[in-house]
Design a protein around this motif. Structure first.
Motif, PDB file in Angstrom:
ATOM      1  N   ASP A  66      13.380 -12.798 -16.687  1.00 27.90           N
ATOM      2  CA  ASP A  66      14.142 -12.110 -17.279  1.00 27.90           C
ATOM      3  C   ASP A  66      15.290 -11.085 -16.276  1.00 27.90           C
ATOM      4  N   ILE A  67      16.525 -11.680 -16.366  1.00 27.62           N
ATOM      5  CA  ILE A  67      17.304 -11.096 -15.248  1.00 27.62           C
ATOM      6  C   ILE A  67      18.354 -10.095 -16.187  1.00 27.62           C
ATOM      7  N   LYS A  68      18.243  -8.773 -15.477  1.00 28.87           N
ATOM      8  CA  LYS A  68      18.964  -7.739 -16.214  1.00 28.87           C
ATOM      9  C   LYS A  68      20.537  -7.785 -15.722  1.00 28.87           C
ATOM     10  N   LEU A  75      21.728  -6.008  -5.921  1.00 24.23           N
ATOM     11  CA  LEU A  75      21.261  -6.722  -4.754  1.00 24.23           C
ATOM     12  C   LEU A  75      22.261  -6.967  -3.630  1.00 24.23           C
ATOM     13  N   MET A  76      23.509  -7.074  -3.961  1.00 21.87           N
ATOM     14  CA  MET A  76      24.486  -7.326  -3.213  1.00 21.87           C
ATOM     15  C   MET A  76      24.800  -5.982  -2.368  1.00 21.87           C
TER      16      MET A  76
END
Length: 79
Positions: A66-68, A75-76
Motif C-alpha cells: 500500500d503506497i499512500k 521521503l524526498m
C-alpha cells in the motif's frame, strides 16, 4: 474428630482410572480435531479463488503493498 479421620483413611478404588481415562479421551479428541483441520486445509488449498468465493471463504491472505499518495514527496523532503 475421630470420625472424620476414619473417613479420610478410606479410599475408593472405583475412581482409580477416572482422571487418566478422561485425559486419554481428551488427547484422542485433540488428535481427531487436528486431523480434521489438516484435511480441511488440504481441501481448501486445491480450490481456486473463485471456488473459495463461492463457498464463502475469504480470499487467501497475500502480501500487498500500500503506497499512500504523496509518499515519494515526503521521503524526498526528509532527505
Amino acid at each position: 474428630m475421630a470420625d472424620t479421620q476414619t473417613r479420610a483413611a478410606r479410599t475408593s478404588k472405583r475412581h482409580l482410572f477416572g482422571p487418566s481415562l478422561k485425559g486419554v479421551a481428551m488427547v484422542i479428541a485433540e488428535f481427531r480435531g487436528w486431523r480434521r483441520t489438516v484435511a480441511r486445509r488440504r481441501a481448501q488449498a486445491d480450490l481456486t479463488p473463485d471456488q473459495l468465493n463461492d463457498i464463502g471463504h475469504p480470499a487467501a491472505h497475500r502480501p500487498a503493498l500500500d503506497i499512500k499518495a504523496g509518499l515519494i514527496t515526503n521521503l524526498m523532503s526528509m532527505r
